[in-house]
Write an enzyme that holds these catalytic residues in place. Structure first.
Site, PDB file in Angstrom:
ATOM      1  N   GLY A  15      14.644 -34.093  26.429  1.00 24.50           N
ATOM      2  CA  GLY A  15      15.382 -33.090  25.658  1.00 24.50           C
ATOM      3  C   GLY A  15      14.832 -31.710  25.898  1.00 24.50           C
ATOM      4  O   GLY A  15      14.622 -30.920  24.971  1.00 24.50           O
ATOM      5  N   GLY A  18      15.532 -28.209  24.066  1.00 25.67           N
ATOM      6  CA  GLY A  18      15.429 -28.074  22.609  1.00 25.67           C
ATOM      7  C   GLY A  18      14.308 -27.141  22.171  1.00 25.67           C
ATOM      8  O   GLY A  18      13.393 -26.827  22.928  1.00 25.67           O
ATOM      9  N   ILE A  20      11.710 -27.394  19.922  1.00 27.86           N
ATOM     10  CA  ILE A  20      10.327 -27.908  19.974  1.00 27.86           C
ATOM     11  C   ILE A  20       9.932 -28.195  21.415  1.00 27.86           C
ATOM     12  O   ILE A  20       8.817 -27.874  21.856  1.00 27.86           O
ATOM     13  CB  ILE A  20      10.184 -29.186  19.109  1.00 27.86           C
ATOM     14  CG1 ILE A  20      10.380 -28.857  17.624  1.00 27.86           C
ATOM     15  CG2 ILE A  20       8.808 -29.838  19.319  1.00 27.86           C
ATOM     16  CD1 ILE A  20      10.412 -30.085  16.707  1.00 27.86           C
ATOM     17  N   ALA A  21      10.862 -28.770  22.193  1.00 29.20           N
ATOM     18  CA  ALA A  21      10.545 -29.168  23.571  1.00 29.20           C
ATOM     19  C   ALA A  21      10.136 -27.979  24.432  1.00 29.20           C
ATOM     20  O   ALA A  21       9.169 -28.062  25.198  1.00 29.20           O
ATOM     21  CB  ALA A  21      11.740 -29.878  24.196  1.00 29.20           C
ATOM     22  N   LYS A 166      16.359 -41.447  11.926  1.00 26.44           N
ATOM     23  CA  LYS A 166      14.986 -41.116  12.339  1.00 26.44           C
ATOM     24  C   LYS A 166      14.017 -42.214  11.897  1.00 26.44           C
ATOM     25  O   LYS A 166      13.090 -42.579  12.628  1.00 26.44           O
ATOM     26  CB  LYS A 166      14.545 -39.764  11.744  1.00 26.44           C
ATOM     27  CG  LYS A 166      15.323 -38.577  12.217  1.00 26.44           C
ATOM     28  CD  LYS A 166      15.329 -38.387  13.715  1.00 26.44           C
ATOM     29  CE  LYS A 166      14.144 -37.642  14.254  1.00 26.44           C
ATOM     30  NZ  LYS A 166      14.272 -37.305  15.683  1.00 26.44           N
ATOM     31  N   PRO A 191       7.415 -33.780  12.060  1.00 26.38           N
ATOM     32  CA  PRO A 191       7.441 -32.390  11.584  1.00 26.38           C
ATOM     33  C   PRO A 191       8.288 -32.227  10.323  1.00 26.38           C
ATOM     34  O   PRO A 191       9.281 -32.925  10.132  1.00 26.38           O
ATOM     35  CB  PRO A 191       8.092 -31.607  12.749  1.00 26.38           C
ATOM     36  CG  PRO A 191       8.179 -32.569  13.894  1.00 26.38           C
ATOM     37  CD  PRO A 191       8.202 -33.945  13.291  1.00 26.38           C
ATOM     38  N   VAL A 194      10.958 -26.915  10.756  1.00 24.04           N
ATOM     39  CA  VAL A 194      10.285 -26.209  11.859  1.00 24.04           C
ATOM     40  C   VAL A 194      10.808 -24.770  11.965  1.00 24.04           C
ATOM     41  O   VAL A 194      11.993 -24.529  12.176  1.00 24.04           O
ATOM     42  CB  VAL A 194      10.487 -26.950  13.201  1.00 24.04           C
ATOM     43  CG1 VAL A 194       9.742 -26.224  14.323  1.00 24.04           C
ATOM     44  CG2 VAL A 194       9.985 -28.396  13.098  1.00 24.04           C
TER      45      VAL A 194
END
Length: 347
Positions: A15, A18, A20-21, A166, A191, A194
């Site tokens: 991913g 994204g 966070i990525a 999730k 997390p 974020v």
């Protein structure tokens, strides 16, 4: 982290476009690793490279891309091949309109298992899975003690589909490692909301609230309590979970600390972001008004179970075991606002 010993090690980041990525890729490149990123379409490569430039890194040939989707087997074997570590950050996007919750649950669970199988078969040392606080805090009776990594969401009718997905995906990951993981190690990062510097237009839904406050599109704050964390600290925790021997077989809540109410978040912005202060409301919307609005608006209806619930979380485990030291909630909020204004996302 020593750069020279990392320069021959490849890390797969799923991913890769994204929020966070991209921050994970930034920190991996800064630590000297080679990075391979999966994206749903290779058309997104230039966008990812632009976001990395915004973060101060010219990736060059130390970063490569491969097209892979969580919902299909194509290219996962190739993606994991030759990698020492995998950061599985990709997640199916929350759907606002769905006929059945399985539309979110099945892709999340199957996607995790695809990545774990490919990682095991490629001889990867450790996978770090980005789960969510939604796998920890939902379905419990109200409590004043902070939630910890020992807590799991209790699956029930009132748990929204995204949080359910999730939870079930993370459970499936731990089951897989226990039953058929071979020598593969797993660490999980959960997390909270974020925040932090945006590098482009792809960012977390927690940031949309700050964006809408700064744009004057919100007339008041729902009585919702949440913990927050800066995306740079989430990425840092991923790298620690990837490298530290103590992190194997463990889950870690990524949170800056004490939870706050949305109205407190609005006050921090109003006091510190002078040019937009007059747009930011610091009044709370009564719960009854939210419930009436939720009858017509599915987005509002989705947050009704959170009204008035304290969702405090503890970062004690990550701090103690991994030496993690996150920025404060206030810093994360203001870094978000600063970047939204600097990139002219806020008009």
């Amino acid at each position: 982290m020593a750069t020279n010993s990392n320069s021959s090690k490849m890390v797969l980041v799923t991913g890769g476009s994204g929020f966070i990525a991209v921050h994970c890729i930034l920190q991996l490149l800064n630590a000297g690793f080679l990075v391979r990123a999966t994206v749903r379409s290779l058309k997104r490569e230039s966008e990812v490279r632009d976001m990395l430039r915004q973060g101060g890194v010219e990736a060059g040939d130390r970063l490569s891309f491969i097209a892979a989707e969580l919902g299909a087997d194509t290219n996962w074997k190739e993606a994991a091949s030759g990698c020492t570590y995998v950061l599985h950050v990709a997640s199916p996007t929350p759907l606002n309109e769905y006929k059945h919750e399985d539309e979110m649950i099945i892709p999340a669970r199957e996607g995790v298992l695809r990545v774990l199988r490919a990682s095991r078969d490629a001889g990867v040392k450790r996978v770090v899975l980005t789960s969510a606080i939604g796998a920890v805090v939902c379905g419990h009776k109200p409590q004043t003690n902070p939630f910890t990594e020992k807590d799991w969401t209790v699956i029930g009718d009132k748990v929204p589909a995204y949080q359910k997905s999730k939870t079930l995906a993370e459970r499936a990951a731990w089951d897989f490692i226990g039953k058929e993981g071979g020598g593969l190690e797993l660490s999980v990062v959960n997390p909270v909301g974020v925040l932090g510097p945006v590098l482009g237009t792809d960012y977390s839904h927690s940031i949309y609230f700050i964006q809408r406050l700064l744009e004057g599109k919100i007339s008041g704050c729902p009585k919702i309590n949440s913990s927050y964390v800066d995306v740079r600290d989430v990425a840092d925790l991923h790298l620690r979970a990837m490298l530290d021997p103590a992190a194997g077989g463990q889950r870690f809540i990524a949170t800056a600390g004490e939870s706050i109410w949305l109205v407190e978040l609005a006050k921090i912005l109003k006091e510190n972001v002078q040019e937009f202060a007059d747009r930011i409301p610091v009044k709370e919307v009564p719960n009854i008004v939210m419930r009436i609005a939720g009858l017509k608006d599915p987005k509002i209806k989705a947050i009704l179970p959170l009204l008035g619930i304290v969702l405090n979380t503890s970062n004690e485990k990550a701090v103690r075991l991994l030496g993690w030291s996150p920025r404060s909630t206030g810093e994360a909020i203001l870094a978000t606002a600063e970047s939204l204004i600097r990139l002219k996302i806020i008009k």
